[in-house]
Scaffold this motif. Structure first.
Motif, PDB file in Angstrom:
ATOM      1  N   ALA A 159       0.862  -1.185   0.000  1.00 27.70           N
ATOM      2  CA  ALA A 159       0.000   0.000   0.000  1.00 27.70           C
ATOM      3  C   ALA A 159       0.898   1.235   0.000  1.00 27.70           C
ATOM      4  CB  ALA A 159      -0.937  -0.007   1.202  1.00 27.70           C
ATOM      5  N   TYR A 160       0.294   2.398   0.284  1.00 31.93           N
ATOM      6  CA  TYR A 160       1.047   3.665   0.277  1.00 31.93           C
ATOM      7  C   TYR A 160       0.663   4.463   1.519  1.00 31.93           C
ATOM      8  CZ  TYR A 160       1.877   2.149  -4.463  1.00 31.93           C
ATOM      9  OH  TYR A 160       2.240   1.404  -5.556  1.00 31.93           O
ATOM     10  N   SER A 173      -3.215   4.445   1.767  1.00 31.46           N
ATOM     11  CA  SER A 173      -4.009   4.398   0.541  1.00 31.46           C
ATOM     12  C   SER A 173      -3.620   3.165  -0.268  1.00 31.46           C
ATOM     13  CB  SER A 173      -3.768   5.664  -0.298  1.00 31.46           C
ATOM     14  OG  SER A 173      -4.326   5.527  -1.589  1.00 31.46           O
ATOM     15  N   SER A 174      -4.577   2.637  -1.007  1.00 34.19           N
ATOM     16  CA  SER A 174      -4.287   1.483  -1.865  1.00 34.19           C
ATOM     17  C   SER A 174      -3.580   1.902  -3.152  1.00 34.19           C
ATOM     18  CB  SER A 174      -5.584   0.740  -2.205  1.00 34.19           C
ATOM     19  OG  SER A 174      -6.488   1.618  -2.860  1.00 34.19           O
ATOM     20  N   SER A 175      -3.598   3.193  -3.463  1.00 34.21           N
ATOM     21  CA  SER A 175      -2.969   3.678  -4.701  1.00 34.21           C
ATOM     22  C   SER A 175      -1.949   4.764  -4.387  1.00 34.21           C
ATOM     23  CB  SER A 175      -4.031   4.230  -5.653  1.00 34.21           C
ATOM     24  OG  SER A 175      -4.755   5.284  -5.044  1.00 34.21           O
ATOM     25  N   SER A 176      -0.994   4.918  -5.277  1.00 35.13           N
ATOM     26  CA  SER A 176       0.061   5.914  -5.109  1.00 35.13           C
ATOM     27  C   SER A 176      -0.482   7.328  -5.292  1.00 35.13           C
ATOM     28  CB  SER A 176       1.176   5.652  -6.131  1.00 35.13           C
ATOM     29  OG  SER A 176       2.198   6.610  -6.014  1.00 35.13           O
ATOM     30  N   LYS A 177      -0.051   8.226  -4.427  1.00 36.34           N
ATOM     31  CA  LYS A 177      -0.460   9.628  -4.490  1.00 36.34           C
ATOM     32  C   LYS A 177       0.740  10.504  -4.155  1.00 36.34           C
ATOM     33  CE  LYS A 177      -5.149   8.618  -2.746  1.00 36.34           C
ATOM     34  NZ  LYS A 177      -6.138   8.934  -1.672  1.00 36.34           N
ATOM     35  N   TYR A 180       2.872  10.269  -0.751  1.00 38.66           N
ATOM     36  CA  TYR A 180       2.719   8.936  -0.162  1.00 38.66           C
ATOM     37  C   TYR A 180       3.921   8.068  -0.511  1.00 38.66           C
ATOM     38  CZ  TYR A 180      -2.221   9.653   1.074  1.00 38.66           C
ATOM     39  OH  TYR A 180      -3.394  10.093   1.636  1.00 38.66           O
ATOM     40  N   GLU A 182       5.605   4.044  -0.592  1.00 39.05           N
ATOM     41  CA  GLU A 182       5.206   2.632  -0.648  1.00 39.05           C
ATOM     42  C   GLU A 182       5.522   1.928   0.673  1.00 39.05           C
ATOM     43  OE1 GLU A 182       5.655  -0.902  -3.875  1.00 39.05           O
ATOM     44  OE2 GLU A 182       7.530  -0.136  -3.027  1.00 39.05           O
TER      45      GLU A 182
END
Length: 273
Positions: A159-160, A173-177, A180, A182
């Motif tokens: 996750a991130y 978060s489940s997605s990169s932003k 954020y 890893e």
């Protein structure tokens, strides 16, 4: 026993001492009343006194006031591995409690104040450089016991994570932003106990609050965690601190400290629900 605490944000003298040293509120009151506390070299007995970023606070603490002293699991000329008690910050408290006559002692990684277990400290600059590089290269395997609410599938979880410095909380978060980083956390179920599960957790990356925030994101918060946990279950099981132990460390691919390669160090602490 003398401690020096640097203030990083405006707070009260009592709060600074409480958040950095393994002392009860009653012991802090006694130290203040006995004028054992100094701000910038001047004695101060007012717990409500303001301290601001950059202030240095010194306090002399009788050893009898320390609820639990850290134990030394392993030591050689370069490295010291300690078993950290609860309610103990790595710096300054743990380092000061362990330093004694040692000329140099510096932690190479961190554990949260209320996470117990193994922590590695370097006894010289050469060891510090190699060990911090080992962490960057993922050559220091760190395993934890975590008693969690619910359960999570065995395996590697990616996750991130974003660290909100102002709120002192981490968001996953489940997605990169933007902002954020890893995170990778591996979990294995050891035992199921009704609505609780005992997990072995391996940190692949090592971000602030990673285990606590990531497990909460996965729907299995650590029991007793007041920041990311389940308040209802924390109260039901009467747990005020996260049930999380850094229980095992394995070194690998070290060069100057190759005598530590493949050695396994284990804490004797157990999670009791």
């Amino acid at each position: 026993m003398k401690f020096s605490v640097k203030c990083n944000k405006e707070t009260t003298l009592s709060e600074l001492l409480s958040s950095n040293l393994p002392l009860s509120k009653d012991h802090i009151k006694k130290l203040l009343a006995q004028k054992e506390v100094k701000i910038g070299g001047k004695r101060n007995s007012d717990g409500t006194a303001k301290v601001v970023s950059g202030d240095f606070v010194e306090v002399f603490v009788p050893q009898s006031f320390i609820e639990e002293l850290p134990s030394v699991v392993y030591e050689d000329d370069d490295v010291l591995i300690a078993d950290k008690p609860i309610r103990t910050e790595v710096e300054p408290a743990l380092v000061e409690l362990l330093k004694g006559d040692r000329k140099y002692l510096r932690a190479v990684h961190r554990l949260d104040r209320n996470t117990t277990g193994l922590i590695v400290l370097a006894k010289n600059e050469r060891a510090y450089d190699e060990l911090t590089n080992a962490i960057k290269e993922r050559n220091l395997d760190k395993y934890y016991y975590a008693l969690v609410c619910g359960c999570v599938k065995d395996g590697s979880h990616r996750a991130y994570l974003f660290k909100d410095e102002k709120k002192s909380v981490c968001i996953v978060s489940s997605s990169s932003k933007p902002g954020y980083k890893e995170i990778i956390t591996e979990t294995k179920l050891l035992e199921r106990k009704g609505e609780l599960s005992l997990l072995e957790v391996k940190l692949v990356t090592g971000r602030t609050h990673q285990i606590r925030a990531h497990l909460a994101f996965l729907g299995a918060p650590v029991l007793g965690d007041c920041k990311y946990g389940n308040d209802e279950l924390n109260k039901k099981y009467k747990k005020r601190y996260q049930q999380l132990i850094a229980y095992k460390i394995i070194f690998k691919n070290l060069s100057a400290l190759q005598h530590l390669n493949e050695k396994v160090f284990v804490s004797n602490r157990k999670i009791i629900d």
